[in-house]
Design a protein around this motif. Structure first.
Motif, short mmCIF file in Angstrom:
data_model
loop_
_atom_site.label_atom_id
_atom_site.label_comp_id
_atom_site.label_asym_id
_atom_site.label_seq_id
_atom_site.Cartn_x
_atom_site.Cartn_y
_atom_site.Cartn_z
N LEU A 1 57.81 124.32 14.38
CA LEU A 1 57.06 124.64 13.16
C LEU A 1 56.35 123.40 12.63
N LEU A 2 57.00 122.26 12.71
CA LEU A 2 56.35 121.01 12.30
C LEU A 2 55.17 120.69 13.22
N ALA A 3 55.31 121.01 14.49
CA ALA A 3 54.19 120.83 15.44
C ALA A 3 53.02 121.74 15.08
N ALA A 4 53.32 122.98 14.66
CA ALA A 4 52.25 123.90 14.25
C ALA A 4 51.51 123.33 13.04
N SER A 5 52.24 122.74 12.11
CA SER A 5 51.62 122.10 10.95
C SER A 5 50.75 120.94 11.40
N ARG B 1 55.39 123.38 7.51
CA ARG B 1 56.05 122.12 7.16
C ARG B 1 57.32 122.37 6.35
N VAL B 2 57.28 123.27 5.38
CA VAL B 2 58.46 123.55 4.57
C VAL B 2 59.56 124.17 5.42
N LEU B 3 59.24 125.24 6.14
CA LEU B 3 60.25 125.91 6.95
C LEU B 3 60.76 125.01 8.07
N GLY B 4 59.84 124.32 8.73
CA GLY B 4 60.24 123.41 9.79
C GLY B 4 61.18 122.33 9.31
N SER B 5 60.88 121.75 8.17
CA SER B 5 61.72 120.69 7.62
C SER B 5 63.11 121.20 7.26
N PRO C 1 67.34 112.40 2.81
CA PRO C 1 66.59 112.07 1.59
C PRO C 1 65.16 112.60 1.57
N LEU C 2 64.56 112.81 2.74
CA LEU C 2 63.20 113.34 2.78
C LEU C 2 63.12 114.77 2.24
N LEU C 3 64.24 115.48 2.25
CA LEU C 3 64.25 116.86 1.74
C LEU C 3 64.48 116.95 0.23
N GLU C 4 64.84 115.85 -0.39
CA GLU C 4 65.17 115.87 -1.82
C GLU C 4 64.07 116.48 -2.69
N PRO C 5 62.79 116.09 -2.52
CA PRO C 5 61.75 116.72 -3.35
C PRO C 5 61.62 118.24 -3.10
N LEU C 6 61.80 118.65 -1.86
CA LEU C 6 61.72 120.07 -1.54
C LEU C 6 62.89 120.83 -2.17
N PHE C 7 64.08 120.28 -2.07
CA PHE C 7 65.24 120.93 -2.69
C PHE C 7 65.12 120.94 -4.21
N THR C 8 64.46 119.95 -4.78
CA THR C 8 64.23 119.96 -6.23
C THR C 8 63.34 121.14 -6.60
N LEU C 9 62.26 121.35 -5.83
CA LEU C 9 61.39 122.51 -6.08
C LEU C 9 62.17 123.81 -5.96
N ILE C 10 62.99 123.91 -4.93
CA ILE C 10 63.77 125.14 -4.71
C ILE C 10 64.76 125.35 -5.85
N SER C 11 65.52 124.32 -6.19
CA SER C 11 66.55 124.48 -7.23
C SER C 11 65.97 124.77 -8.60
N GLN C 12 64.75 124.32 -8.86
CA GLN C 12 64.11 124.57 -10.16
C GLN C 12 63.26 125.84 -10.15
N GLY C 13 63.23 126.53 -9.02
CA GLY C 13 62.45 127.76 -8.92
C GLY C 13 60.95 127.52 -8.90
N LYS C 14 60.54 126.35 -8.48
CA LYS C 14 59.11 126.00 -8.51
C LYS C 14 58.42 126.09 -7.16
N LEU C 15 59.16 126.43 -6.10
CA LEU C 15 58.53 126.56 -4.80
C LEU C 15 57.56 127.73 -4.79
N GLU C 16 57.88 128.77 -5.53
CA GLU C 16 57.05 129.98 -5.54
C GLU C 16 55.61 129.69 -5.97
N GLN C 17 55.41 128.79 -6.91
CA GLN C 17 54.04 128.51 -7.37
C GLN C 17 53.19 127.82 -6.30
N HIS C 18 53.84 127.28 -5.26
CA HIS C 18 53.12 126.64 -4.16
C HIS C 18 53.11 127.50 -2.90
N TRP C 19 53.92 128.55 -2.90
CA TRP C 19 54.12 129.37 -1.70
C TRP C 19 53.01 130.41 -1.60
#
Length: 185
Positions: free
Chosen positions: A114-118, A9-13, A22-40
């Motif tokens: 990738l979204l289809a795989a999800s 879902r992340v890579l596909g999006s 606008p749907l990517l805003e929360p994901l980009f927030t995680l990336i810009s704050q370095g917080k994606l790693e804790q979920h990856w």
């Protein structure tokens, strides 16, 4: 949502949607704050740190458009534009057989696959594993290496070069997991 679904879902999006969506805003927030790693779920700390470092919103839209949008794009995100890929009509038929709701546009976009795989993972049908293996083996893996290589070669921002590397490693890990699961008794 499990790890497989999350990564798809992340890579596909990130490949399917333009960065200003606008749907990517929360994901980009995680990336810009370095917080994606804790979920990856994969150990890709170096690439995730580079993704954060290379995240420059003003450059992303221009790079995305140059890479993937319009007749002048430098990289086609559609499998049907690659020799080793199946025709879009086959991809569509495969996903329709599994009950996936599809729009009118082409469904063989790298991000949409990738979204289809999800989606397949989240549906948890009895033949879910077989469907995921078929999606990867027949409709995604034959051409994704060439696609990701072109993204790395043509991206002007470090973000999309890093995203291509991150995707390559994640796809390999997901394929390894799918392959191992089919070998288990």
């Amino acid at each position: 949502m499990n790890d497989f679904s999350l990564m798809c879902r992340v890579l596909g999006s990130l490949f399917y949607r333009p960065p200003q969506d606008p749907l990517l805003e929360p994901l980009f927030t995680l990336i810009s704050q370095g917080k994606l790693e804790q979920h990856w779920p994969l150990e890709q700390s170096e690439l995730l740190a580079r993704l954060q470092q290379d995240y420059q919103p003003e450059a992303l839209a221009a790079d995305y458009n140059a890479l993937f949008v319009g007749d002048e794009r430098s990289v086609s995100p559609y499998g049907s534009d690659y020799e080793d890929a199946r025709p879009e009509t086959e991809v569509r038929a495969f996903l329709q057989q599994r009950g996936m709701p599809l729009g009118e546009g082409p469904i063989d976009h790298f991000g949409s696959l990738l979204l289809a795989a999800s989606w397949l993972e989240d549906q948890a049908a009895e033949d879910e594993m077989a469907a995921q293996i078929e999606l990867f083996n027949d409709y995604l893996l034959p051409w994704c290496g060439r696609f990701l290589g072109k993204v790395e070669a043509h991206a002007t921002s470090g973000f999309y070069r890093t995203l291509a590397q991150l995707s390559r490693e994640a796809l390999q890990a997901m394929w390894d997991e799918l392959s191992e699961d089919t070998l288990r008794p």
